[in-house]
Design a protein around this motif. Structure first.
Motif, PDB file in Angstrom:
ATOM      1  N   CYS A  43     -43.398  19.847  87.878  1.00  0.00           N
ATOM      2  CA  CYS A  43     -43.350  20.896  86.863  1.00  0.00           C
ATOM      3  C   CYS A  43     -42.815  22.187  87.466  1.00  0.00           C
ATOM      4  O   CYS A  43     -42.400  22.219  88.624  1.00  0.00           O
ATOM      5  CB  CYS A  43     -44.741  21.094  86.252  1.00  0.00           C
ATOM      6  SG  CYS A  43     -45.919  21.841  87.393  1.00  0.00           S
TER       7      CYS A  43
ATOM      8  N   CYS B 207     -48.726  23.975  91.695  1.00  0.00           N
ATOM      9  CA  CYS B 207     -49.283  22.739  91.129  1.00  0.00           C
ATOM     10  C   CYS B 207     -49.338  21.628  92.173  1.00  0.00           C
ATOM     11  O   CYS B 207     -48.511  21.567  93.092  1.00  0.00           O
ATOM     12  CB  CYS B 207     -48.441  22.301  89.937  1.00  0.00           C
ATOM     13  SG  CYS B 207     -49.088  20.812  89.143  1.00  0.00           S
TER      14      CYS B 207
ATOM     15  N   HIS C 288     -46.084  14.567  87.206  1.00  0.00           N
ATOM     16  CA  HIS C 288     -46.427  14.483  85.783  1.00  0.00           C
ATOM     17  C   HIS C 288     -45.629  13.368  85.109  1.00  0.00           C
ATOM     18  O   HIS C 288     -44.500  13.103  85.454  1.00  0.00           O
ATOM     19  CB  HIS C 288     -46.131  15.823  85.093  1.00  0.00           C
ATOM     20  CG  HIS C 288     -46.840  16.977  85.733  1.00  0.00           C
ATOM     21  ND1 HIS C 288     -48.131  17.326  85.423  1.00  0.00           N
ATOM     22  CD2 HIS C 288     -46.428  17.846  86.692  1.00  0.00           C
ATOM     23  CE1 HIS C 288     -48.489  18.373  86.163  1.00  0.00           C
ATOM     24  NE2 HIS C 288     -47.466  18.709  86.935  1.00  0.00           N
TER      25      HIS C 288
HETATM   26 ZN   LIG Z   1     -47.079  20.118  88.245  1.00  0.00          ZN
END
Ligand SMILES: [Zn+2]
Length: 122
Positions: free
Chosen positions: A44, A49, A58
């Motif tokens: 992302c 993250c 993801h």
């Molecule tokens: Zn991410």
């Protein structure tokens, strides 16, 4: 197709019967799509993250990829399960149609090689 001449030892009568059967049973699906369904796991935009470290990415995200002109591809993100299901069925429908067309072409090629008319009645 891995076999170059799959019908080499098949009789002309059987080739004609097979071709007639393929032509009779062929139905062009209204769902046809000449494309590939691909599954992707992606990083992302957030640098902090887990997906940017060792954590899982993801997804899965599903894309329908369609080849356009040489080297160009159109990629469509499928947003619902219904779209994914439809895309899967459409790609399968195209592949089935292509298999039938390929076999008819192989039969015609073999008939032509033998000096046989392509339009003769079975
Ligand atoms: Zn991410």
């Amino acid at each position: 197709m891995s076999r170059i001449r799959p019908f080499k030892s098949t009789s002309t009568l059987v080739l004609r019967q097979r071709k007639a059967h393929l032509l009779r049973s062929f139905q062009l699906s209204p769902q046809l799509l000449h494309a590939s369904l691909v599954e992707r796991f992606l990083k992302c935009g957030k640098a902090s993250c887990r997906c940017h470290a060792q954590g899982p990415k993801h997804g899965p995200f599903y894309y329908l990829n369609r080849c356009l002109a040489k080297g160009q591809m159109q990629s469509l993100l499928l947003k619902s399960q219904d779209q994914i299901d439809q895309a899967r069925q459409s790609v399968a429908a195209f592949n089935q149609a292509q298999q039938v067309l390929d076999e008819i072409c192989q039969i015609n090629h073999e008939l032509l090689r033998r000096g046989e008319p392509l339009l003769a009645a079975s």
